[in-house]
Design a protein around this motif. Structure first.
Motif, PDB file in Angstrom:
ATOM      1  N   LEU A   1       0.823  -1.208   0.000  1.00  0.00           N
ATOM      2  CA  LEU A   1       0.000   0.000   0.000  1.00  0.00           C
ATOM      3  C   LEU A   1       0.861   1.264   0.000  1.00  0.00           C
ATOM      4  O   LEU A   1       0.540   2.242  -0.678  1.00  0.00           O
TER       5      LEU A   1
ATOM      6  N   TYR B   1       0.839   4.182  -2.732  1.00  0.00           N
ATOM      7  CA  TYR B   1       0.680   5.596  -2.358  1.00  0.00           C
ATOM      8  C   TYR B   1       1.761   6.436  -3.036  1.00  0.00           C
ATOM      9  O   TYR B   1       1.483   7.491  -3.628  1.00  0.00           O
TER      10      TYR B   1
ATOM     11  N   LEU C   1      -3.791   3.795   6.639  1.00  0.00           N
ATOM     12  CA  LEU C   1      -2.923   2.673   6.264  1.00  0.00           C
ATOM     13  C   LEU C   1      -3.197   1.508   7.202  1.00  0.00           C
ATOM     14  O   LEU C   1      -2.935   1.612   8.407  1.00  0.00           O
TER      15      LEU C   1
ATOM     16  N   LEU D   1      -7.210  -2.033   3.948  1.00  0.00           N
ATOM     17  CA  LEU D   1      -7.457  -0.902   3.052  1.00  0.00           C
ATOM     18  C   LEU D   1      -7.433  -1.386   1.609  1.00  0.00           C
ATOM     19  O   LEU D   1      -6.489  -2.054   1.179  1.00  0.00           O
TER      20      LEU D   1
ATOM     21  N   GLN E   1     -10.336   2.300  -2.027  1.00  0.00           N
ATOM     22  CA  GLN E   1     -10.319   3.285  -0.948  1.00  0.00           C
ATOM     23  C   GLN E   1      -9.076   4.163  -1.040  1.00  0.00           C
ATOM     24  O   GLN E   1      -9.142   5.377  -0.803  1.00  0.00           O
ATOM     25  N   GLN E   2      -7.966   3.557  -1.399  1.00  0.00           N
ATOM     26  CA  GLN E   2      -6.735   4.329  -1.545  1.00  0.00           C
ATOM     27  C   GLN E   2      -6.872   5.372  -2.640  1.00  0.00           C
ATOM     28  O   GLN E   2      -6.440   6.525  -2.486  1.00  0.00           O
ATOM     29  N   ASP E   3      -7.472   4.987  -3.760  1.00  0.00           N
ATOM     30  CA  ASP E   3      -7.721   5.943  -4.844  1.00  0.00           C
ATOM     31  C   ASP E   3      -8.614   7.088  -4.363  1.00  0.00           C
ATOM     32  O   ASP E   3      -8.392   8.259  -4.705  1.00  0.00           O
TER      33      ASP E   3
END
Length: 381
Positions: A270, A274, A361, A365, A369-371
């Motif tokens: 992740l 990022y 983080l 995740l 969701q990160q996008d």
């Protein structure tokens, strides 16, 4: 709301705790020593001692090292307050060492200069507590060298660091320190719900920490002043506290520890993603030293000077992204300002704080969701 951190609990974790509930022991049973053994193996340390929290274990570590009234303890100002409070609970004086802005960890150069001045003034600390911020190891070789030079003990506050590495060895092996303390709070790498463990390679320190965390009481016959009193007999040898970990908490940890490698691998995946998403943005990421492998408890960015951090924080939370700030400098907390600390005492720590923002983080995740997190951030910076 996307949280900034979250535990991962599976059926094995649940079964492990339920098995304890069905057993004869809820508090001091077989799960606690098993968890201690697992952490000692994981960190390559000789001994591990469990307690009710990392805050409790920091206090116990200071007690085991003989910290008391008239002593001085130094730590980083960029940390949770426990890193400083542990010394105050022992009656010692607390002071801080400024950080390296790029890592948010104790700066060895600042430490060296402060030690030189302290030696001249006769105010050297008894203990230094470097903090592995976000799971990134401090420069322990440099800190350890200075500690040896000035005959100072070292407690690594690795509340964020379980599963990380420095110079190819596990954080917690105590290569450059006397004691290392870990946290198992739900947002940490693995959890026991609440709990802490200290590792050490010193048998006497391990014995003292075990005593201090359990009322100062022992039943070990080879340690008793009155060994012939009887099998019922126990002996208080120190003024200790009830900081013991329960079997319920240890059972959860014993299940979780089997997945620590998977958790850290996912965190690294992740973080790498990022960083790819940040390429087109004017953002700095707080990163680990090149000779370390971070546990990546936190993903912290530094916002540009022109960006209003409070606006970004509030707006992202309104959009369902639970960003956070780690940490407000301890020396600027009201209690510590009453002790005489003031703004400007540790300029790097204060500069870091003004620009830092923690993004979500945790292993569960998703990329979607990160996008969403990065898209929300892009519109604000």
């Amino acid at each position: 709301m996307i949280p900034y951190g979250h535990q991962n609990i599976n059926q094995d974790d649940i079964d492990s705790v339920v098995n304890v509930l069905k057993s004869d022991y809820l508090t001091q049973g077989p799960q606690v020593p098993l968890f201690e053994s697992s952490i000692a193996t994981l960190t390559q340390a000789r001994f591990a001692v469990a307690s009710s929290s990392a805050s409790a274990m920091l206090h116990v570590a200071c007690l085991a090292l003989g910290v008391s009234k008239g002593d001085r303890v130094w730590t980083s100002s960029i940390t949770f307050v426990s890193s400083a409070n542990c010394a105050l609970h022992c009656g010692a004086e607390i002071d801080f060492v400024d950080v390296d802005i790029s890592t948010a960890n104790m700066c060895p150069k600042a430490l060296e200069l402060k030690l030189q001045l302290a030696e001249q003034g006769g105010t050297l600390p008894k203990v230094i507590i470097p903090v592995h911020m976000a799971g990134h190891s401090c420069n322990m070789e440099a800190i350890g060298r200075l500690a040896r030079q000035y005959n100072i003990k070292v407690i690594e506050d690795a509340a964020h660091g379980i599963g990380g590495y420095y110079q190819g060895r596990a954080i917690g092996c105590c290569q450059y320190s006397d004691i290392t303390v870990f946290s198992f709070h739900p947002v940490k790498i693995i959890t026991t719900a609440e709990g802490g463990v200290a590792t050490t390679n010193d048998a006497e320190l391990a014995k003292r920490m075990r005593l201090f965390s359990s009322h100062g009481i022992t039943k070990e016959i080879e340690q008793l002043v009155r060994p012939d009193e009887g099998d019922w007999y126990y002996e208080q040898q120190h003024l200790g506290l009830n900081y013991r970990m329960t079997d319920l908490h240890a059972a959860l940890g014993n299940s979780q520890v089997h997945r620590i490698g998977d958790f850290i691998e996912r965190r690294h995946q992740l973080v790498a993603r990022y960083q790819q998403l940040f390429v087109a943005m004017n953002l700095k990421v707080v990163t680990p030293l090149s000779d370390s492998v971070s546990a990546y408890h936190l993903l912290i960015i530094q916002l540009p000077d022109c960006v209003d951090r409070k606006f970004v924080f509030n707006r992202m939370r309104e959009m369902g992204v639970c960003v956070h700030v780690h940490y407000f400098p301890v020396h600027l907390q009201p209690y510590f300002m009453d002790l005489g600390f003031k703004a400007g005492d540790f300029p790097n720590a204060e500069h870091y704080y003004q620009h830092c923002l923690t993004l979500p983080l945790f292993p569960d995740l998703t990329f979607e969701q990160q996008d969403e997190i990065v898209t929300s951030l892009k519109g604000l910076v």
